[in-house]
Design an enzyme around this catalytic site. Structure first.
Site, PDB file in Angstrom:
ATOM      1  N   GLY A  17      41.049  24.254  56.961  1.00 33.00           N
ATOM      2  CA  GLY A  17      41.147  22.999  57.699  1.00 33.00           C
ATOM      3  C   GLY A  17      42.251  23.050  58.740  1.00 33.00           C
ATOM      4  O   GLY A  17      42.484  22.081  59.454  1.00 33.00           O
ATOM      5  N   SER A  21      42.780  29.390  60.563  1.00 35.41           N
ATOM      6  CA  SER A  21      41.532  29.799  59.922  1.00 35.41           C
ATOM      7  C   SER A  21      40.320  29.416  60.767  1.00 35.41           C
ATOM      8  O   SER A  21      39.308  30.125  60.766  1.00 35.41           O
ATOM      9  CB  SER A  21      41.414  29.192  58.525  1.00 35.41           C
ATOM     10  OG  SER A  21      41.398  27.777  58.569  1.00 35.41           O
ATOM     11  N   LEU A  40      37.815  25.770  50.201  1.00 36.39           N
ATOM     12  CA  LEU A  40      38.070  25.831  48.770  1.00 36.39           C
ATOM     13  C   LEU A  40      38.647  24.514  48.282  1.00 36.39           C
ATOM     14  O   LEU A  40      39.740  24.113  48.717  1.00 36.39           O
ATOM     15  CB  LEU A  40      39.024  26.976  48.442  1.00 36.39           C
ATOM     16  CG  LEU A  40      38.595  28.363  48.935  1.00 36.39           C
ATOM     17  CD1 LEU A  40      39.602  29.410  48.495  1.00 36.39           C
ATOM     18  CD2 LEU A  40      37.205  28.704  48.446  1.00 36.39           C
ATOM     19  N   CYS A 109      48.182  32.789  45.046  1.00 34.93           N
ATOM     20  CA  CYS A 109      46.894  32.241  45.481  1.00 34.93           C
ATOM     21  C   CYS A 109      46.083  33.306  46.210  1.00 34.93           C
ATOM     22  O   CYS A 109      44.871  33.423  46.006  1.00 34.93           O
ATOM     23  CB  CYS A 109      47.114  31.030  46.383  1.00 34.93           C
ATOM     24  SG  CYS A 109      45.600  30.206  46.908  1.00 34.93           S
ATOM     25  N   CYS A 208      51.308  23.319  48.609  1.00 31.96           N
ATOM     26  CA  CYS A 208      50.203  22.374  48.805  1.00 31.96           C
ATOM     27  C   CYS A 208      49.989  21.461  47.618  1.00 31.96           C
ATOM     28  O   CYS A 208      49.564  20.311  47.782  1.00 31.96           O
ATOM     29  CB  CYS A 208      48.922  23.132  49.150  1.00 31.96           C
ATOM     30  SG  CYS A 208      48.213  24.087  47.771  1.00 31.96           S
TER      31      CYS A 208
END
Length: 374
Positions: A17, A21, A40, A109, A208
């Site tokens: 978002g 990316s 995701l 991650c 996040c």
């Protein structure tokens, strides 16, 4: 040495978002690859994740990713990996702090979610590669071996958080932004030219899954308050804390010590003991580290044999330092050419040979400079 992906591939583009990316997915499609976008969903309750366009896991971010995919003209899906993220990243984060270590959730991650769970699912569905907006490069040497290298622009390089990728994962990784030598403003300008609404969206910062950025408050909510002592190097009690997990090696602010140090200089966190629930503080010089051991090594290629001289990076936004390193009985033993400061167990050390990422390991123990005892 050549760039990877000379032929068209079926590419799954991880779209957070954000602007990086989105541009990466657009470049992959422009290069002729058959691209599908995926966002995701990493929280069972996305409203609890950071809002205001600063994270990568909110409902707002999902909508931004979908709009970008529509503009690029690629299929788009949302995949629910919330359970896997909670187990492999959030719970690991809490457990590491509880044990007195300092983890890097973004690195975890990348290892467990984007290039394990996501990649495994992508390969099972017939995709050739996973594409992300990281600034790093995968190059192929004369023998056909894939290597992970720093981005062309060192100011934006993110190879540190990718140092956990192994041979298999590198074989299916695509980083379209890695050879970009431009400012972030130019990346945003490219996004604007492509009609991507995320062109002016702020970059994500912090963690996040901690909605308000208060790491100590987040940990207290998970682990509860546990009052203990703050002591000096001789064990003298200087104050109290509400949980040793709320401190990191090298921390200066937030100690709330009423009594100044005898020399009048600032004090820093030197050690965290979850067993005794104590935090030890002392002078800056006591933070100097001359050597360390690291466990769970992961190699971006063949494991090095024998001792070698490398450069090492110890933080995502840290500089390089020269080291001698050797793998002994599965454990990485590292000696620094010059002492470094504020090294904490739980952090990752990533080794480089020039721009090539050799591999990474998790810091287990450190050796302080003799001056620290003075």
């Amino acid at each position: 040495m050549t760039e990877t992906s000379p032929r068209p591939l079926r590419v799954l583009a991880a779209m957070s978002g954000g602007v990086d990316s989105a541009v990466a997915a657009a470049r992959a499609a422009e290069a002729g690859h058959d691209v599908t976008g995926v966002h995701l969903a990493l929280s069972a309750n996305p409203q609890s994740f950071r809002t205001g366009a600063r994270g990568c896991c909110t409902i707002e971010d999902s909508r931004d990713a979908r709009r970008a995919a529509d503009v690029i003209g690629i299929p788009f899906y949302v995949w629910d990996l919330a359970d896997r993220f909670r187990e492999d990243v959030v719970e690991d984060f809490v457990a590491e702090y509880e044990a007195g270590r300092t983890p890097n959730p973004c690195l975890r991650c990348n290892e467990k979610i984007k290039f394990a769970a996501l990649l495994d699912k992508a390969l099972a569905l017939g995709f050739d590669a996973v594409c992300t907006g990281h600034y790093a490069k995968v190059l192929v040497d004369e023998d056909g071996n894939r290597e992970l290298h720093r981005a062309s622009d060192m100011a934006k390089d993110q190879s540190y958080v990718l140092g956990v990728l192994d041979d298999r994962q590198l074989a299916h990784a695509l980083f379209p932004l890695g050879d970009t030598v431009t400012t972030k403003d130019e990346i945003r300008a490219e996004a604007e030219r492509r009609g991507l609404a995320v062109a002016r969206k702020p970059d994500s910062h912090d963690i996040c899954f901690i909605a308000d950025g208060d790491t100590q408050g987040f940990l207290a909510g998970r682990l509860g308050k546990a009052e203990g002592d703050i002591v000096d190097e001789e064990g003298n009690r200087l104050g109290t804390h509400e949980g040793a997990y709320g401190y990191t090696i090298g921390q200066r602010k937030g100690l709330r010590l009423g009594t100044p140090a005898p020399d009048g200089k600032p004090r820093y966190v030197l050690d965290i003991s979850p067993v005794t629930n104590t935090v030890t503080v002392g002078p800056a010089a006591a933070l100097d580290v001359t050597a360390l051991t690291a466990i769970k090594p992961r190699w971006c290629g063949t494991a090095p044999e024998g001792p070698g001289t490398y450069t090492a990076q110890l933080r995502a936004h840290g500089g390089e330092t020269e080291v001698d390193a050797e793998l002994v009985d599965g454990e990485l033993r590292v000696t620094f050419t010059e002492p470094v400061r504020g090294v904490a167990p739980g952090q990752a050390i990533v080794l480089y040979d020039g721009t090539r990422v050799v591999g990474s390991a998790t810091i287990a123990t450190t050796t302080r400079a003799t001056a620290a005892a003075v």
